[in-house]
Structures are given as C-alpha cells and as structure tokens.
Design a protein around this motif. Sequence first.
Motif, mmCIF file in Angstrom:
data_model
loop_
_atom_site.group_PDB
_atom_site.id
_atom_site.type_symbol
_atom_site.label_atom_id
_atom_site.label_comp_id
_atom_site.label_asym_id
_atom_site.label_seq_id
_atom_site.Cartn_x
_atom_site.Cartn_y
_atom_site.Cartn_z
ATOM 1 N N SER A 176 33.005 22.066 42.396
ATOM 2 C CA SER A 176 31.755 21.735 43.060
ATOM 3 C C SER A 176 30.755 22.819 42.673
ATOM 4 O O SER A 176 30.955 23.986 43.024
ATOM 5 C CB SER A 176 31.971 21.708 44.575
ATOM 6 O OG SER A 176 30.791 21.385 45.262
ATOM 7 N N VAL A 185 32.947 27.153 41.276
ATOM 8 C CA VAL A 185 31.526 27.023 41.619
ATOM 9 C C VAL A 185 30.668 27.766 40.595
ATOM 10 O O VAL A 185 31.192 28.499 39.754
ATOM 11 C CB VAL A 185 31.245 27.593 43.036
ATOM 12 C CG1 VAL A 185 31.961 26.795 44.108
ATOM 13 C CG2 VAL A 185 31.602 29.066 43.129
ATOM 14 N N HIS A 237 28.903 21.867 35.945
ATOM 15 C CA HIS A 237 28.339 20.947 36.940
ATOM 16 C C HIS A 237 29.292 19.807 37.279
ATOM 17 O O HIS A 237 28.882 18.740 37.708
ATOM 18 C CB HIS A 237 26.996 20.391 36.456
ATOM 19 C CG HIS A 237 26.139 19.938 37.585
ATOM 20 N ND1 HIS A 237 25.444 20.807 38.392
ATOM 21 C CD2 HIS A 237 25.890 18.703 38.077
ATOM 22 C CE1 HIS A 237 24.788 20.130 39.305
ATOM 23 N NE2 HIS A 237 25.045 18.853 39.155
ATOM 24 N N LYS A 253 31.848 17.541 39.358
ATOM 25 C CA LYS A 253 32.055 17.209 40.774
ATOM 26 C C LYS A 253 33.372 16.452 40.833
ATOM 27 O O LYS A 253 33.427 15.253 40.617
ATOM 28 C CB LYS A 253 30.900 16.367 41.284
ATOM 29 C CG LYS A 253 29.580 17.127 41.219
ATOM 30 C CD LYS A 253 28.407 16.214 41.374
ATOM 31 C CE LYS A 253 27.139 16.982 41.077
ATOM 32 N NZ LYS A 253 26.014 16.087 40.936
ATOM 33 N N ASN A 279 28.752 16.729 45.602
ATOM 34 C CA ASN A 279 29.096 18.149 45.550
ATOM 35 C C ASN A 279 29.899 18.427 46.815
ATOM 36 O O ASN A 279 29.339 18.576 47.902
ATOM 37 C CB ASN A 279 27.828 19.013 45.552
ATOM 38 C CG ASN A 279 27.155 19.054 44.217
ATOM 39 O OD1 ASN A 279 27.756 19.455 43.233
ATOM 40 N ND2 ASN A 279 25.900 18.639 44.174
ATOM 41 N N SER A 304 28.865 21.320 49.122
ATOM 42 C CA SER A 304 27.445 21.542 49.458
ATOM 43 C C SER A 304 26.663 20.259 49.679
ATOM 44 O O SER A 304 25.460 20.286 49.817
ATOM 45 C CB SER A 304 26.766 22.336 48.338
ATOM 46 O OG SER A 304 26.677 21.545 47.160
ATOM 47 N N HIS A 305 27.337 19.145 49.728
ATOM 48 C CA HIS A 305 26.682 17.836 49.785
ATOM 49 C C HIS A 305 25.803 17.694 51.022
ATOM 50 O O HIS A 305 26.205 18.007 52.125
ATOM 51 C CB HIS A 305 27.752 16.739 49.779
ATOM 52 C CG HIS A 305 27.217 15.372 49.603
ATOM 53 N ND1 HIS A 305 26.746 14.920 48.402
ATOM 54 C CD2 HIS A 305 27.049 14.363 50.485
ATOM 55 C CE1 HIS A 305 26.345 13.676 48.540
ATOM 56 N NE2 HIS A 305 26.507 13.317 49.802
#
Length: 191
Positions: free
Chosen positions: A75, A106, A141, A143, A158, A161-162
């Motif tokens: 993520s 991350v 990047h 996911k 994500n 962090s969505h």
Amino acid sequence: MFKIGEKLRDPKIIGAIIEEWMKDKPGFLIEFLRNRKVLKLIYANIITDFLGEKEFYEDFFKELDNAKKEVKIYSPFVYSARLMGKGVLNKLRECVNRGVSVEVFVRPRGDPSIFDRDDYERCLDALKKSRIKVYELSEFHAKLVIIDRETVYVGGINVLSHKEGSPDCMLKIKDPDVAEVLLNKIQEKIP
C-alpha cells in the motif's frame, strides 16, 4: 454435470471434465485450455469476489482472522484515519500475536507525495512497535495484499490509507499459483 460460473471444488467432477476432453483428442491439453467454457470454469474457481470498499474491509478482516503464516500488504501510503481509526492496525497486531508474519510495503518517509509527514511518521512507528516489518520503497504504487500465499486482493484500494467513500474496489483471488506469480513479479520490481 456443471454450470458455467458454478464453483467446482470436487476433484472427481473436475477429473471427469478432463477425461471427457481427453477422449480421442491429440493435443487435448491445448484444446482443453483454449475452450472458453473451460476458461470460464477456471476463472470461476479462482476469482471469488469483486469488492467495493465496505465489502473489501469486511472480507479482508475475516481473512486476517484466519491467516496462519504470513500477510504481505503493498500500500503506497499509510494514514492514521485508516490504520488506527478503522481498526486495521489492531487486526494486524492480532495476526502478529498469533505468530503470523506481517510485512508492509509503503513509500519512503521523504516521498514528496506524502501530504502529512507527521501522521505518516506516527503510523510507521506504530507499525514497527507492533512488530510489523515495514519496508519503504521508492517509485512504488502497487495496491495488493497476499495472505498465506493463497488469498490475493488486487485493485485500487490503498489498504492502509484508503479514504472512505471512494469508488475504488479490489478483486479477490484465492489461488496459490496466482499468489506465487504476483509475488515473483513484485519481487522483480523491488530493489
């Protein structure tokens, strides 16, 4: 014998389908795999769900509850509203406490696309204090979530962090071969 889209779990039925195709057919395997009905059967058995945000987190938490060996979460970003505010960190801690290896991939702390650096730092520290392995990767990047090298979630969410209310979704696949291919591909991209 079966319907397209029906989940086949019985090896006897799958074997009977293969035997039917083998009868008097040279190159049966190529023909078998080229057949659209067979491809639909294969996909019907590994792609289990197309999940919106709410359904994804409910399903993801159930899978975390059942994780036995490892959880890998790719993520790009991590923010406290999702990680701590929505219970993701607690679920990951439960995994670690059961002896499940949890790894999170991350973006690095200094990435210019991180809009709240203090929050990001707090989240990374909370993950590490929870005995979760954190890897910071540049130009990354993906996911993706892989649980026990069998359950895969891939899509637009994500996971760490969505934002609520986003139209993003995740595809859930339960297949160890797909998980292995994805792990190998992502390993090629990680320095």
